[in-house]
Write an enzyme that holds these catalytic residues in place. Structure first.
Site, PDB file in Angstrom:
ATOM      1  N   ARG A  31       2.123  14.432  12.694  1.00 31.21           N
ATOM      2  CA  ARG A  31       2.984  14.142  11.545  1.00 31.21           C
ATOM      3  C   ARG A  31       2.826  15.306  10.568  1.00 31.21           C
ATOM      4  NH1 ARG A  31       1.389   8.195   9.679  1.00 31.21           N
ATOM      5  NH2 ARG A  31      -0.676   8.816  10.361  1.00 31.21           N
ATOM      6  N   LYS A  37       0.829  -1.204   0.000  1.00 29.02           N
ATOM      7  CA  LYS A  37       0.000   0.000   0.000  1.00 29.02           C
ATOM      8  C   LYS A  37       0.866   1.258   0.000  1.00 29.02           C
ATOM      9  CE  LYS A  37      -1.360   2.052   3.683  1.00 29.02           C
ATOM     10  NZ  LYS A  37      -1.986   2.617   4.899  1.00 29.02           N
TER      11      LYS A  37
END
Length: 430
Positions: A130, A22
């Site tokens: 993040r 992925k």
């Protein structure tokens, strides 16, 4: 909503196949925006995140067709053809981006090809901040003007991007991918220093080269990109998922099983194999895959610290913690990549694990056996760690919020059941 029911205590035996990665597929799909020709990607996993990216690209003007499924290394991988002949929209809306932070990877390609982009600030798993600061700083060095407004990144490059020397303060995977794609169409030379070295980035670079990009320094910390006027179409097969590979390695080890893992490469999980070897797990290349089993029936506690590739991946930290809960002695895991990535600890302790955390470190003292319990997943990797714990536990485990799994693991329940696990996905009555 579904849950996963597991009755533990059965060693996994047989053969399991690893799907396409992925984390490689998503930037490869975004790269289709860099050309008006067809990019054909094979060995794509059938996952929620892949579908989300396809919907996003469709909103930006890409036409996407699935050409059925084709065997890749023994695995059935989907084949997609993507063509952004004309970019009709340069806005990546909050409704889609909030579902998957990798959506921000359309920012660089949109800027490079269309000269502007409006991309929602990303969402994704709740495993600590993040930020996309490094993406934005790097794109600004390539000549983009960037503002943040009402939760959106507003970026323009009316005069086009241009090559530049960019030094990343740390080796960010997402920033490396975004800047690499943008630089391919930026006139002049771009030097990207302290670039991330993950195999998924090398896979992206190889696809971009097949599309006509000029890139040197693949698999090193310094990428040199000589910008070209345009890229053309290509065909590319997505590499095998090294995180799924590592998960199956640990599933075999935690159940004292004996698995053949098809479509897996030892060189992609070298640090993981080294640590598992110290814990008493035997891993060998076996034709086009790996064979894994315990060396002498026992597991030993081993200390590990997560690190950027080629170090031990943060995406396997939770799975390794589950394994260490039934290993002899004590082990220490230090999470050096993301904050707030020990959310699986309270759920593992519900199953009898002995774990103490202190900031970014966790000390695990192995127990003789885990016991089944109802538990709740908090993010993608945490959810699969609970599945692994359930495979080894005495009694029944029920894992809720399994929609997290659908973002990163293709047919996990089916694959494990085929190797002897007593596992099924059922509707949650609560």
């Amino acid at each position: 909503m579904d849950l996963i029911r597991i009755r533990g205590g059965r060693p996994l035996k047989g053969r399991v196949s690893v799907s396409g990665a992925k984390n490689a597929a998503l930037p490869l799909m975004a790269a289709s925006l860099l050309t008006d020709e067809v990019l054909t990607l094979s060995n794509l996993p059938h996952l929620v995140d892949i579908s989300t990216m396809a919907r996003l690209l469709g909103q930006l003007g890409a036409e996407i067709s699935m050409n059925g499924e084709a065997p890749e290394g023994g695995n059935m991988g989907r084949v997609l053809s993507l063509q952004a002949a004309t970019i009709t929209n340069t806005t990546a809306p909050y409704d889609l981006v909030r579902r998957m932070r990798a959506s921000v990877l359309v920012l660089g390609p949109l800027l490079a090809r269309a000269g502007r982009a409006r991309v929602s600030l990303p969402g994704g798993c709740a495993i600590g901040p993040r930020p996309v600061d490094l993406h934005l700083q790097g794109l600004a060095q390539l000549g983009a003007t960037i503002e943040l407004s009402e939760g959106y990144i507003e970026a323009e490059a009316p005069q086009g991007l241009r090559g530049a020397r960019i030094v990343l303060p740390f080796a960010s995977v997402g920033a490396t991918e975004n800047l690499l794609m943008a630089a391919c169409l930026a006139p002049g030379e771009t030097v990207l220093e302290n670039a991330a070295r993950e195999p998924e980035i090398a896979d992206l670079a190889k696809c971009l080269i097949a599309m006509g990009a000029r890139i040197e320094g693949i698999e090193t910390g310094t990428l040199r990109i000589d910008g070209v006027d345009r890229l053309h179409g290509a065909s590319h097969s997505v590499i095998a998922d090294r995180i799924e590979t590592g998960t199956h390695l640990m599933a075999a080890a935690i159940t004292d099983g004996d698995l053949e893992i098809a479509n897996a490469r030892l060189d992609l999980v070298g640090a993981v194999a080294d640590i598992l070897g110290q814990a008493g797990v035997d891993i060998r290349q076996n034709g086009a895959g790996l064979r894994v089993r315990r060396r002498n029936g026992l597991l030993a506690g081993v200390d590990v610290k997560t690190a950027p590739y080629p170090g031990f991946p943060t995406d396997l930290q939770a799975q390794f913690m589950a394994l260490m809960t039934v290993a002899g002695g004590a082990s220490k895991i230090t999470e050096a990549i993301f904050e707030n990535r020990f959310m699986h600890v309270p759920e593992l302790t519900r199953m009898g694990a002995d774990i103490a955390t202190d900031g970014s470190a966790a000390v695990i003292r192995g127990v003789q056996a885990l016991t089944g319990a109802p538990v709740m997943a908090t993010d993608l990797r945490a959810s699969v760690s609970l599945v692994l714990a359930g495979l080894a536990a005495e009694g029944e485990t029920r894992v809720r919020r399994v929609y997290h799994l659908d973002r990163g693991y293709e047919r996990l329940v089916e694959k494990l059941a085929a190797c002897g696990a007593d596992i099924e996905r059922v509707k949650d009555a609560e």
